[in-house]
Motif scaffolding. Structure first.
Motif, PDB file in Angstrom:
ATOM      1  N   THR A 103       0.883  -1.171   0.000  1.00  7.27           N
ATOM      2  CA  THR A 103       0.000   0.000   0.000  1.00  7.27           C
ATOM      3  C   THR A 103       0.920   1.220   0.000  1.00  7.27           C
ATOM      4  O   THR A 103       2.103   1.104   0.362  1.00  7.27           O
ATOM      5  CB  THR A 103      -0.888   0.042   1.262  1.00  7.27           C
ATOM      6  N   PRO A 104       0.420   2.384  -0.374  1.00  7.96           N
ATOM      7  CA  PRO A 104       1.291   3.571  -0.364  1.00  7.96           C
ATOM      8  C   PRO A 104       1.927   3.838   1.000  1.00  7.96           C
ATOM      9  O   PRO A 104       3.130   4.115   1.082  1.00  7.96           O
ATOM     10  CB  PRO A 104       0.355   4.706  -0.781  1.00  7.96           C
ATOM     11  N   THR A 105       1.156   3.727   2.064  1.00  9.06           N
ATOM     12  CA  THR A 105       1.712   4.020   3.389  1.00  9.06           C
ATOM     13  C   THR A 105       2.742   2.963   3.804  1.00  9.06           C
ATOM     14  O   THR A 105       3.761   3.295   4.407  1.00  9.06           O
ATOM     15  CB  THR A 105       0.611   4.144   4.457  1.00  9.06           C
ATOM     16  N   HIS A 106       2.499   1.711   3.465  1.00  7.78           N
ATOM     17  CA  HIS A 106       3.456   0.652   3.786  1.00  7.78           C
ATOM     18  C   HIS A 106       4.760   0.850   3.015  1.00  7.78           C
ATOM     19  O   HIS A 106       5.857   0.660   3.553  1.00  7.78           O
ATOM     20  CB  HIS A 106       2.835  -0.718   3.501  1.00  7.78           C
ATOM     21  N   LEU A 108       5.981   3.730   1.849  1.00  9.34           N
ATOM     22  CA  LEU A 108       6.682   4.875   2.439  1.00  9.34           C
ATOM     23  C   LEU A 108       7.343   4.501   3.765  1.00  9.34           C
ATOM     24  O   LEU A 108       8.469   4.915   4.047  1.00  9.34           O
ATOM     25  CB  LEU A 108       5.729   6.053   2.640  1.00  9.34           C
ATOM     26  N   ALA A 109       6.656   3.715   4.574  1.00  2.79           N
ATOM     27  CA  ALA A 109       7.236   3.266   5.845  1.00  2.79           C
ATOM     28  C   ALA A 109       8.475   2.409   5.592  1.00  2.79           C
ATOM     29  O   ALA A 109       9.459   2.494   6.338  1.00  2.79           O
ATOM     30  CB  ALA A 109       6.195   2.491   6.654  1.00  2.79           C
ATOM     31  N   ILE A 131       3.278  10.751  -1.129  1.00  3.41           N
ATOM     32  CA  ILE A 131       2.260   9.689  -1.160  1.00  3.41           C
ATOM     33  C   ILE A 131       1.640   9.599  -2.551  1.00  3.41           C
ATOM     34  O   ILE A 131       1.342   8.500  -3.035  1.00  3.41           O
ATOM     35  CB  ILE A 131       1.199   9.889  -0.048  1.00  3.41           C
ATOM     36  N   SER A 135       1.763   6.335  -4.841  1.00  8.59           N
ATOM     37  CA  SER A 135       0.489   5.794  -5.340  1.00  8.59           C
ATOM     38  C   SER A 135       0.545   5.577  -6.846  1.00  8.59           C
ATOM     39  O   SER A 135       0.057   4.556  -7.351  1.00  8.59           O
ATOM     40  CB  SER A 135      -0.666   6.734  -4.977  1.00  8.59           C
TER      41      SER A 135
END
Length: 150
Positions: A103-106, A108-109, A131, A135
């Motif tokens: 996912t985008p947040t995963h 980036l993390a 983000i 994405s």
């Protein structure tokens, strides 16, 4: 070629017979070093054993692996911006299927974790993608994955 590698990468579709240093935007010194171990094309780079190649080049195996991952991404996902392929390869991703699982947040993390773990790496000195950029990268990877699965 008269065009710089950064422009070439945006307009050219690379393939396995393309010059590995052009695909990766590596300089002439690195090209010369790779030539000493008979690596000229992408297919030769991908076929190289990372440990043995790194030893012969007197460099960390992570660099050779990064080059292999980036070359795989550039050839398989020509629509990717060059920085996307380089950044994703730096965190160990080399296929559309691997990227599409995030996912985008995963993602980036994961970038942040790699930056913190390797504070002296070029990735640690790079501004994280937004983000929206991540994405877009995920959409491109998912589209490619769906295309290859069909």
């Amino acid at each position: 070629s008269l065009l710089p590698p950064s422009i070439l990468r945006r307009i050219m579709r690379w393939n396995l017979q393309s010059n590995a240093c052009d695909v990766l935007a590596l300089g002439p010194r690195t090209a010369g070093r790779l030539a000493t171990v008979r690596i000229h094309t992408v297919v030769q780079l991908l076929a190289a054993k990372p440990q043995a190649t790194a030893r012969r080049l007197a460099m960390p195996v992570e660099i050779v692996l990064h080059w292999q991952f980036e070359a795989q991404l550039v050839v398989a996902l020509p629509q990717f911006p060059p920085i996307a392929a380089r950044t994703l390869a730096a965190i160990g991703l080399s296929t559309a299927a691997e990227i599409a699982r995030y996912t985008p947040t995963h993602l980036l993390a994961t970038f942040e974790a790699v930056q913190q773990k390797n504070p002296d790496s070029w990735l640690a000195q790079t501004t994280l993608p937004t983000i929206a950029e991540v994405s877009d990268w995920l959409r491109m990877a998912q589209s490619a994955e769906n295309f290859y699965a069909a």
